[in-house]
Scaffold this motif. Structure first.
Motif, PDB file in Angstrom:
ATOM      1  N   GLY A  29       0.795  -1.224   0.000  1.00 14.02           N
ATOM      2  CA  GLY A  29       0.000   0.000   0.000  1.00 14.02           C
ATOM      3  C   GLY A  29       0.825   1.269   0.000  1.00 14.02           C
ATOM      4  O   GLY A  29       0.274   2.368   0.076  1.00 14.02           O
ATOM      5  N   SER A  30       2.131   1.161  -0.099  1.00 15.20           N
ATOM      6  CA  SER A  30       3.002   2.336  -0.063  1.00 15.20           C
ATOM      7  C   SER A  30       2.729   3.237  -1.250  1.00 15.20           C
ATOM      8  O   SER A  30       2.487   2.770  -2.369  1.00 15.20           O
ATOM      9  N   GLN A  31       2.759   4.543  -0.981  1.00 19.41           N
ATOM     10  CA  GLN A  31       2.372   5.512  -2.010  1.00 19.41           C
ATOM     11  C   GLN A  31       3.455   6.538  -2.313  1.00 19.41           C
ATOM     12  O   GLN A  31       3.506   7.070  -3.414  1.00 19.41           O
ATOM     13  N   SER A  32       4.266   6.849  -1.324  1.00 17.87           N
ATOM     14  CA  SER A  32       5.264   7.905  -1.494  1.00 17.87           C
ATOM     15  C   SER A  32       6.635   7.318  -1.199  1.00 17.87           C
ATOM     16  O   SER A  32       6.799   6.577  -0.232  1.00 17.87           O
ATOM     17  N   PHE A  33       7.587   7.712  -2.033  1.00 23.69           N
ATOM     18  CA  PHE A  33       8.924   7.126  -1.939  1.00 23.69           C
ATOM     19  C   PHE A  33       9.954   8.248  -2.016  1.00 23.69           C
ATOM     20  O   PHE A  33       9.832   9.153  -2.845  1.00 23.69           O
ATOM     21  N   PHE A  34      10.944   8.167  -1.144  1.00 20.22           N
ATOM     22  CA  PHE A  34      11.909   9.258  -1.023  1.00 20.22           C
ATOM     23  C   PHE A  34      13.323   8.697  -0.964  1.00 20.22           C
ATOM     24  O   PHE A  34      13.561   7.620  -0.409  1.00 20.22           O
ATOM     25  N   TRP A  35      14.245   9.455  -1.518  1.00 16.90           N
ATOM     26  CA  TRP A  35      15.670   9.193  -1.338  1.00 16.90           C
ATOM     27  C   TRP A  35      16.280  10.392  -0.625  1.00 16.90           C
ATOM     28  O   TRP A  35      16.136  11.535  -1.082  1.00 16.90           O
ATOM     29  N   TYR A  36      16.962  10.110   0.488  1.00 19.23           N
ATOM     30  CA  TYR A  36      17.667  11.141   1.234  1.00 19.23           C
ATOM     31  C   TYR A  36      19.169  10.837   1.200  1.00 19.23           C
ATOM     32  O   TYR A  36      19.583   9.675   1.182  1.00 19.23           O
ATOM     33  N   ARG A  37      19.960  11.874   1.228  1.00 17.37           N
ATOM     34  CA  ARG A  37      21.409  11.750   1.343  1.00 17.37           C
ATOM     35  C   ARG A  37      21.822  12.243   2.728  1.00 17.37           C
ATOM     36  O   ARG A  37      21.342  13.278   3.186  1.00 17.37           O
ATOM     37  N   GLN A  38      22.704  11.498   3.382  1.00 15.45           N
ATOM     38  CA  GLN A  38      23.170  11.891   4.705  1.00 15.45           C
ATOM     39  C   GLN A  38      24.687  11.804   4.743  1.00 15.45           C
ATOM     40  O   GLN A  38      25.263  10.713   4.672  1.00 15.45           O
ATOM     41  N   TYR A  39      25.320  12.960   4.860  1.00 17.32           N
ATOM     42  CA  TYR A  39      26.764  12.997   5.061  1.00 17.32           C
ATOM     43  C   TYR A  39      27.066  12.662   6.509  1.00 17.32           C
ATOM     44  O   TYR A  39      26.243  12.878   7.398  1.00 17.32           O
ATOM     45  N   SER A  40      28.265  12.150   6.731  1.00 15.96           N
ATOM     46  CA  SER A  40      28.669  11.744   8.071  1.00 15.96           C
ATOM     47  C   SER A  40      28.544  12.899   9.056  1.00 15.96           C
ATOM     48  O   SER A  40      29.060  13.998   8.814  1.00 15.96           O
ATOM     49  N   GLY A  41      27.837  12.678  10.140  1.00 15.63           N
ATOM     50  CA  GLY A  41      27.672  13.703  11.165  1.00 15.63           C
ATOM     51  C   GLY A  41      26.634  14.754  10.848  1.00 15.63           C
ATOM     52  O   GLY A  41      26.460  15.709  11.613  1.00 15.63           O
ATOM     53  N   LYS A  42      25.942  14.596   9.719  1.00  6.88           N
ATOM     54  CA  LYS A  42      24.930  15.580   9.317  1.00  6.88           C
ATOM     55  C   LYS A  42      23.557  14.931   9.307  1.00  6.88           C
ATOM     56  O   LYS A  42      23.410  13.734   9.485  1.00  6.88           O
TER      57      LYS A  42
END
Lengths: 110, 115
Positions: A29-42
């Protein structure tokens, strides 16, 4: 089974190559999909969001969604050392709870 | 200031202390979130507030107590924490519409160490 699965990596690619990051999810049932970037310590920052099947392109980034296979991916073209980070896949079913994967570490070699 | 801010950025506390984490969003959003991020683990949703009402509580221990006095501010009150509570605590906000969650914007986080 984890709700959102990602290969933890590290994924190592040479500068200028295409980096391919993959994610599978369990809730049909998932509708929204996201990609996030995370730098070390951020903190995480949004790269792409996608809501319908197919490809969505934004600059060097392309998100691909296949709801039938419960699969979402992120392609990074012309990878740069500055792209080295952890990439988080996140999935939402229309409610208030977004489920995050544990992330894939990407390393781009200069 | 713009975006989502959090204070303090770093916090060291003993198990008997009481402290509070503060989050403020300047984006006009209607939903705010607290997440816990531990090493090599996915982000864990702790609390969600929509229009200042708590709508999600993920079985978080009572030693964590959230407060949302208005749509721009969110607090996390901490008391009698355990060393395993040491983690990065992230606040986020979003502008939600019925049936679809929009992008969440994260603050810089508070790195918490419980001794």
């Amino acid at each position: 089974q984890k709700e959102v699965e990602q290969n933890s990596g590290p994924l190592s690619v040479p500068e200028g190559a295409i980096a391919s990051l993959n994610c599978t999810y369990s809730d049909r049932g998932s509708q929204s999909f996201f990609w996030y970037r995370q730098y070390s310590g951020k903190s995480p920052e949004l790269i792409m969001s996608i809501y319908s099947n197919g490809d969505k392109e934004d600059g060097r980034f392309t998100a691909q969604l296949n709801k039938a296979s419960q699969y979402v991916s992120l392609l990074i073209r012309d990878s740069q050392p500055s792209d080295s980070a952890t990439y988080l896949c996140a999935v939402n079913n229309g409610g208030f709870k977004t489920i995050f994967g544990a992330g894939t570490r990407l390393f781009v070699k200069a | 200031e713009t975006g989502v801010t959090q204070t303090p950025r770093h916090l060291v506390m003993g198990m008997t202390n009481k402290k509070s984490l503060k989050c403020e969003q300047h984006l006009g959003h209607n939903a705010m979130y607290w997440y816990k991020q531990s090493a090599k683990k996915p982000l864990e949703l702790m609390f969600v507030y929509s229009l200042e009402e708590r709508v999600e509580n993920n079985s978080v221990p009572s030693r964590f107590s959230p407060e949302c006095p208005n749509s721009s501010h969110l607090f996390l009150h901490l008391h009698t924490l355990q060393p395993e509570d040491s983690a990065l605590y992230l606040c986020a906000s979003s502008q939600d519409v019925p049936g679809q969650q929009e992008t969440q914007y994260f603050g810089p986080g508070t790195r918490l160490l419980v001794l």
